[in-house]
Design a protein around this motif. Sequence first.
Motif, PDB file in Angstrom:
ATOM      1  N   HIS A 395       0.859  -1.185   0.000  1.00  0.00           N
ATOM      2  CA  HIS A 395       0.000   0.000   0.000  1.00  0.00           C
ATOM      3  C   HIS A 395       0.898   1.240   0.000  1.00  0.00           C
ATOM      4  O   HIS A 395       1.886   1.286   0.727  1.00  0.00           O
ATOM      5  N   ILE A 396       0.543   2.231  -0.809  1.00  0.00           N
ATOM      6  CA  ILE A 396       1.185   3.540  -0.707  1.00  0.00           C
ATOM      7  C   ILE A 396       0.078   4.585  -0.684  1.00  0.00           C
ATOM      8  O   ILE A 396      -0.362   5.096  -1.724  1.00  0.00           O
ATOM      9  N   PHE A 397      -0.400   4.896   0.507  1.00  0.00           N
ATOM     10  CA  PHE A 397      -1.398   5.945   0.667  1.00  0.00           C
ATOM     11  C   PHE A 397      -0.703   7.313   0.653  1.00  0.00           C
ATOM     12  O   PHE A 397       0.502   7.401   0.930  1.00  0.00           O
ATOM     13  N   PRO A 398      -1.433   8.368   0.334  1.00  0.00           N
ATOM     14  CA  PRO A 398      -0.786   9.688   0.238  1.00  0.00           C
ATOM     15  C   PRO A 398       0.008  10.079   1.477  1.00  0.00           C
ATOM     16  O   PRO A 398       1.104  10.628   1.367  1.00  0.00           O
ATOM     17  N   TRP A 399      -0.540   9.805   2.667  1.00  0.00           N
ATOM     18  CA  TRP A 399       0.164  10.235   3.876  1.00  0.00           C
ATOM     19  C   TRP A 399       1.432   9.433   4.124  1.00  0.00           C
ATOM     20  O   TRP A 399       2.306   9.877   4.860  1.00  0.00           O
ATOM     21  N   TYR A 400       1.578   8.254   3.504  1.00  0.00           N
ATOM     22  CA  TYR A 400       2.816   7.499   3.642  1.00  0.00           C
ATOM     23  C   TYR A 400       3.998   8.264   3.036  1.00  0.00           C
ATOM     24  O   TYR A 400       5.113   8.218   3.555  1.00  0.00           O
ATOM     25  N   THR A 401       3.750   8.948   1.922  1.00  0.00           N
ATOM     26  CA  THR A 401       4.848   9.585   1.180  1.00  0.00           C
ATOM     27  C   THR A 401       5.465  10.754   1.934  1.00  0.00           C
ATOM     28  O   THR A 401       6.550  11.219   1.555  1.00  0.00           O
TER      29      THR A 401
END
Length: 486
Positions: A395-401
């Motif tokens: 998973h790469i959700f926006p807040w991960y970046t």
Amino acid sequence: MSITQVLRPSSELTVSATPKRQWWRFVALSVCLAVAIYFNVVLVNIELPPSNTLNVLYSFVTPWLFSYLPYLVASLLVLATPAPTRRWRWLELTLIIAGALILRVILLSALPHLSRDSWRYLWDARVTLYGYSPYVYPPNSPVFDSLRDVIYNNSRFHEVPTIYPPAAQAIYLLSYLIAPSNLLVLKGIFIVFDLVTCAGLAWLLHRRGLDLSRCVLYAWCPLPIVEFAMQGHLDVITLTFSVLAVACSFANWRGNRVMTGFLIALATLTKFYPILLLLVIVRRRDWAMLITCFATIVLAYVPYLILGHGSIFGFFATYASEQTPDAGIVPLLVSWLCNALGSDKSLTQILIYLVDLVVLGGVSLVIIWRRWRRQLGVEAGALVLTAAIFSISTHIFPWYTTALLPWIVLLIGPFWTRLHGLKSAGVAIGIAWYFVCIAPVRYLFDYLHNWPLYYQLVYAGPLIALALVAGVVLLRGRARFRWLVR
């Protein structure tokens, strides 16, 4: 100044601003802040219904993306102009930190419509205070029938236990003890953490001899502002402890290695990936840091081992093994190749695990080798390791970046210089910055379902750019080798 110098660090500029002309950059930054405040006021006044639709998301994500305009102008202004001196340096830093606080406080009262994870944080705290382990009991367990209220109704994934480690749970408990069931207090605590991150980045910039105002790249970035102050994601805690751990690793006072290990442990106890910071911070025979780090992690899990009768990871194993369209580039490519070859699902999953292990293990070995030969800085190593984690994530959700952003602040440099030509490191860090800035579009693709377009926006362009840069570097290396032979 040419456009190729726009991303030149302030310390590399040969032109120095005269004291009489330093006021203009302060005024320009003030104008950018005023425009950013206007966009945040627009965002907080957008009334979104409880259930998101594509039209609803467009009405929020569109102004959110437009709010990047003043941010990018302010960032490029700081990167492309000489650093101020004397009192103007501190005035600008005060403006940036105060602006960071204002931009976050504006969104504090808004409900988290894009993601409901923060409601689950409060539910975990409630369950723990009632003597149950959130790693064992899912919210829909019959033992919690009497506890169900607005927190339960607004949270998601009622059928699975939690995945959040103990340090994150401790922050949830702190918020719940201050004000039970109050999401505003929890997000207020997150804002405090975020401001500490800004201050830590300013200190690291000062240590590197760079313009302190470069912390604007994090402080005014719309992504962490919305994801932490409005949506209330726990990643803000991870970033704070990670930045503090790196800052502490450079200190010379007695006991700093023990404190560094403790801070890395706290970061790991909010999200697991910061444990890799040991690879870039550890020294030979650094036993004090290693023992402190692992002892802290073990001790933090002891209460939940007792409470959950040995179960401490909850839903994490299932979550980490899911195959999703917003995964990193490595599992996506392996899945595509296996589907083309007709492999079954179980074999595909095994191959993904093996390739992930090879990628992360290979990157880790290179980082350790270059660190011990003193050919790589701590911040660069942290950026590369974080990028490697994203490349294999399911998973790469926006807040991960947002995890990339602190290291981008410290490392971003010119794409091109007259003396050396193309700067491959500058291009790579610029691509990482683009990856952070484009992240909000991810919300739209849950409803568009046009994932090939998403891959083109997020992966294709950056990969092509990196391939071109690698080609230039190889050609330059071959030319240098031929010259040496001659």
